[in-house]
Design an enzyme around this catalytic site. Structure first.
Site, short mmCIF file in Angstrom:
data_model
loop_
_atom_site.label_atom_id
_atom_site.label_comp_id
_atom_site.label_asym_id
_atom_site.label_seq_id
_atom_site.Cartn_x
_atom_site.Cartn_y
_atom_site.Cartn_z
N ALA A 104 0.84 -1.20 0.00
CA ALA A 104 0.00 0.00 0.00
C ALA A 104 0.87 1.25 0.00
O ALA A 104 0.50 2.28 -0.57
CB ALA A 104 -0.92 -0.01 1.22
N THR A 105 2.04 1.17 0.64
CA THR A 105 2.95 2.32 0.64
C THR A 105 3.36 2.67 -0.79
O THR A 105 3.38 3.85 -1.17
CB THR A 105 4.20 1.99 1.48
N SER B 180 -3.76 -3.07 1.34
CA SER B 180 -2.67 -4.02 1.49
C SER B 180 -3.21 -5.39 1.84
O SER B 180 -4.10 -5.52 2.69
CB SER B 180 -1.72 -3.54 2.60
N HIS C 123 -1.84 -7.98 3.44
CA HIS C 123 -1.54 -8.60 4.73
C HIS C 123 -2.34 -7.99 5.88
O HIS C 123 -2.29 -8.48 7.00
CB HIS C 123 -0.04 -8.57 5.03
N THR D 187 7.47 -8.13 -12.91
CA THR D 187 6.75 -9.39 -13.04
C THR D 187 5.89 -9.63 -11.81
O THR D 187 6.38 -9.60 -10.67
CB THR D 187 7.72 -10.56 -13.21
N CYS E 242 6.52 4.97 16.68
CA CYS E 242 5.85 4.70 15.42
C CYS E 242 6.41 3.40 14.83
O CYS E 242 7.30 2.76 15.38
CB CYS E 242 6.06 5.86 14.44
#
Length: 362
Positions: A72-73, A188, A190, A226, A308
């Site tokens: 997602a980052t 994401s 996970h 890929t 964090c």
């Protein structure tokens, strides 16, 4: 080990693992095909990717397209760095409690930066003041630290009225609640019981983004490289399972949440009670030494509020944004539970945490 850190990552669903194994070796040892190859093995792998894309796309609103990414980052960086308004120099407005993938990216760019404040409950105003010249607004749907659910539908409307693109980090929302409409959305695998190493960027029809990663032109030219059929297949099955189980999972969470509030009576909740995903319990207790607590309760996996995800040791920017001083931030912990959390697990963990806290004389 009792796992109560669902915001960091979720256990891999057995169904997702089984789907992945077919494309790691397969019963005939021939599941390793490149999905971009034209021969039979490649076409089989490509079909698995296509099916996974359909299943992941079912999590999103209609009227857009899914592009697979490494995380997602990466998805958020792709749209934030590659969208036309940002490339043209327009300002960027983000909420004060965004994940570092959004916050740090916005601060790293040369574009004018604007912070959208949150209130003491961790909520952005549904009609935020968007400064002139802002071309991109980014507000997450569910916060990863305190679980607050933002009024993203109204914020998206405000962004559109200001002529800005609305980008939504829906990582903590995907598979738990319906994903709200936006111009660009990142999720994401996970975080919804899929594998690590794969995410998705959804772009509304008509939104164009320059690629962050160039090379072979895969993913419609937006993200070269890929694809892993195994990761895609695991993501797809996890997404389908999350869609099918959304209400059942939510009901289970509500049962755990109600019991957790009883078990942690006397602790203070950080963030909103109502406008919140109830699988996130961020709590504080005055005088608590969290480092000592985590050392004393080694059989429970949970998070501290003082650092964090980077492990910098700095006080949480999110907890500071809702008005907590450094002392209260350092007295905070985060417990996250979900589909595979049993009531016995929660009760045993609470007993251990409360006992360790009481041993500190607080």
């Amino acid at each position: 080990m009792i796992y109560l850190d669902y915001q960091a990552t979720t256990p891999l669903a057995p169904e997702a693992r089984d789907a992945m194994m077919r494309w790691l070796d397969g019963p005939d040892g021939m599941g390793f095909g490149n999905p971009h190859s034209p021969h039979r093995l490649g076409r089989q792998a490509a079909a698995a990717v296509d099916l996974a894309r359909e299943r992941v796309a079912a999590l999103f609103p209609p009227g857009g397209k899914v592009y697979f990414t490494g995380s997602a980052t990466e998805a958020l960086n792709t749209v934030m760095r590659g969208c036309e308004p940002v490339r043209a120099g327009a300002g960027i407005a983000v909420s004060g409690i965004e994940h570092a993938a959004v916050w740090d990216t916005a601060r790293a760019l040369a574009n004018p930066f604007h912070e959208l404040a949150v209130d003491a409950e961790g909520l952005v105003h549904p009609e935020p003041e968007i400064a002139d010249g802002v071309g991109l607004v980014a507000v997450m749907q569910v916060n990863n630290e305190i679980g607050t659910i933002q009024p993203v539908a109204q914020i998206a409307t405000a962004a559109k009225a200001a002529g800005a693109l609305f980008v939504c980090d829906a990582v903590q929302a995907a598979g738990r609640i319906p994903i709200a409409h936006a111009d660009a959305i990142a999720i994401s695998a996970h975080k919804l019981h899929g594998p690590k190493g794969i995410g998705a960027l959804w772009l509304r029809d008509g939104v164009e983004v320059a690629p962050l990663i160039t090379g072979g032109g895969q993913e419609g030219g937006l993200r070269s490289g890929t694809l892993s059929p195994a990761l895609c297949a695991g993501f797809g099955v996890a997404a389908k399972l999350a869609n099918d189980r959304m209400q059942a999972d939510a009901d289970h969470i509500e049962t755990l949440w109600a019991r957790a509030l009883e078990l942690f009576e006397g602790w203070t909740l950080n963030g909103s009670d109502d406008a919140r995903w109830h699988g996130n319990l961020n709590l504080r207790r005055d005088g608590l030494d969290v480092a000592r607590l985590m050392s004393d309760v080694r059989n429970v996996a949970f998070s501290a509020g003082s650092a964090c995800a980077s492990g910098s040791g700095k006080p949480s920017r999110v907890l500071q944004a809702i008005g907590l001083n450094d002392k209260h931030v350092k007295n905070s912990i985060r417990l996250g539970f979900g589909r595979y959390t049993g009531m016995d697990d929660l009760e045993e963990a609470a007993a251990a945490i409360n006992a360790a806290a009481s041993a500190q004389g607080i």
